[in-house]
Scaffold this active site. Structure first.
Site, mmCIF file in Angstrom:
data_model
loop_
_atom_site.group_PDB
_atom_site.id
_atom_site.type_symbol
_atom_site.label_atom_id
_atom_site.label_comp_id
_atom_site.label_asym_id
_atom_site.label_seq_id
_atom_site.Cartn_x
_atom_site.Cartn_y
_atom_site.Cartn_z
ATOM 1 C CB VAL A 195 -0.660 -0.017 1.091
ATOM 2 C CG1 VAL A 195 -2.046 -1.153 1.354
ATOM 3 C CG2 VAL A 195 -0.150 -0.036 3.020
ATOM 4 C CE LYS A 196 2.555 1.935 5.058
ATOM 5 N NZ LYS A 196 3.452 1.180 5.441
ATOM 6 C CD GLN A 197 4.184 7.127 -0.635
ATOM 7 O OE1 GLN A 197 4.283 6.251 0.133
ATOM 8 N NE2 GLN A 197 3.935 8.007 -0.405
#
Ligand SMILES: *Cc1c(COP(=O)(O)O)cnc(C)c1O
Length: 401
Positions: A195-197
């Site tokens: 879910v992170k960049q």
């Protein structure tokens, strides 16, 4: 007549569920990983250092040390900072449990400082009041990708001789006063959860400019073992190595590192897209009085991990729980970041009481996170906006308009 909400049996705004976050994997990423599968090293191979160099150079730090995940990375940073039994470590309650768990792994006591009501980040003035002779470190969290007030925090660190271990799980690609996040604090942690960049599946890293921390981090992630001759306490043969402290096996694999090397090439593109989506949300919601859109710092650039809106309960006929359920029924993947850490039974049993951080607690009651990820389309944004209008219109107090 107001349209019937999906939660009351009406037609949902979207037919398919829109998640709140998801990874963006291209063919290049897949090729990078399969190439490693065909190579000699699945782990402890050349991709690890290549990935670490790519991250260090991106953020402008001297060193980067990769780990199995962000939590392991933060644990290692607490070890490297010399955090031990009886020490105190200050962090924010508006974060994922890891920010508090990592110092707990080292036996430290966690002190929660309240947040600023506008930025949602740790309030340096509140933190200063909680510093004692036992305080060893501060773990600030760049909430949603918005950098904390690092002028104030590094000021505190200098005055009280504290280590700053930044939890920048949300903030790769963010900047504070034109400096990249990852180049400011004593140690900075990034997470590469999907879910992170950018992602490596699971994965994490610490960036630092200190050789002393770098060496400790390297040894900690491999069982506390060293093979470096200058460090050995006893003599052995060419096979000889020594374990000096109780480290862990926290090593990232070459498969993960190869994915990371491929992903970082598109990191700026990902962030640019997130910014664009955020500007569309901001524009759409500025006329809704019951919604406060995220704060934008004049001297910092957020990397926009999350888009968190704040509801004005006084203008609504219902609470956040109902709004959350109504949006979810419209097939919009909403979320809440975060349950204040000390509400969790583990922390409650340690004696933390409700009321400890009133600003964070009250924000938590009114937060909703909307979907935000680089592969979202303009039509996806339209759907989220339509659903938010539909639900808020329905629950808006008549005299509030
Ligand atoms: C994701 C996250 C972490 C932990 O990262 P993992 O890689 O999942 O272990 C830590 N802190 C915050 C604030 C996070 O959002």
């Amino acid at each position: 007549m107001k349209p019937k909400l999906a939660i009351h049996g009406g037609t949902p705004v979207r037919r398919e569920f829109l998640p709140y976050g998801r990874q963006a994997i291209h063919d290049d990423d897949i090729r990078a990983v399969t190439d490693v599968l065909k190579s000699d090293f699945l782990t402890t191979g050349p991709k690890i250092e290549q990935f670490e160099k790519a991250i260090a150079s991106y953020v402008g730090a001297k060193y980067a040390v990769s780990f199995t995940n962000g939590t392991a990375a933060l644990h290692a940073a607490c070890f490297a900072a010399g955090i031990n039994e009886g020490d105190e470590v200050i962090t924010t309650p508006l974060t994922f449990v890891t920010s508090a768990n990592a110092p707990r792994y080292q036996g430290a006591n966690v002190v929660f400082s309240d947040v600023d009501e506008k930025t949602y980040n740790i309030d340096p003035k509140a933190a200063e009041k909680q510093i004692t002779p036992k305080t060893k470190a501060i773990i600030p969290v760049d909430f949603a990708g918005q950098p904390c007030d690092y002028d104030a925090l590094t000021g505190l660190a200098e005055r009280y001789n504290l280590t700053i271990i930044e939890d920048a799980a949300h903030a790769i690609g963010a900047k504070y006063k034109n400096k990249h996040i990852g180049s400011i604090s004593d140690m900075t942690m990034f997470s590469f959860h999907p879910v992170k960049q950018m992602t490596t599946g699971e994965g994490g890293i610490i960036t630092t400019n200190s050789f002393k921390y770098y060496e400790k981090l390297i040894q900690f992630r491999t069982h506390g073992i060293t093979r470096e001759e200058s460090k050995l306490m006893n003599q052995g043969g060419p096979w000889y190595y020594e374990m000096h402290h109780l480290g862990f096996n926290y090593r990232m694999t070459d498969l993960q590192a190869a994915l990371g090397i491929s992903q970082i090439k598109r990191l700026n593109q990902f962030i640019k897209k997130r910014k664009h989506l955020v500007s569309r949300y901001d524009e759409a919601f500025k006329s809704i009085q019951a919604i406060t859109t995220p704060f934008v710092h004049e001297e910092a650039q957020s990397s926009w991990h999350l888009y968190v809106i704040h509801l004005a309960q006084s203008q609504l006929t219902t609470d956040r729980k109902m709004i959350y359920k109504a949006l979810q029924s419209e097939n919009i993947g909403v979320n809440v970041h975060y349950i204040p850490v000390y509400y969790h039974p583990y922390y409650k049993h340690l004696g933390y009481l409700k009321g400890l951080c009133p600003v964070a607690e009250s924000l938590y009651e009114s937060f909703i996170t909307l979907p935000l990820f680089p592969s979202m389309t303009e039509a996806d944004v339209d759907d989220v906006v339509k659903a938010v209008y539909k639900v808020i219109d329905y629950y808006q107090k008549d005299d509030a308009s």
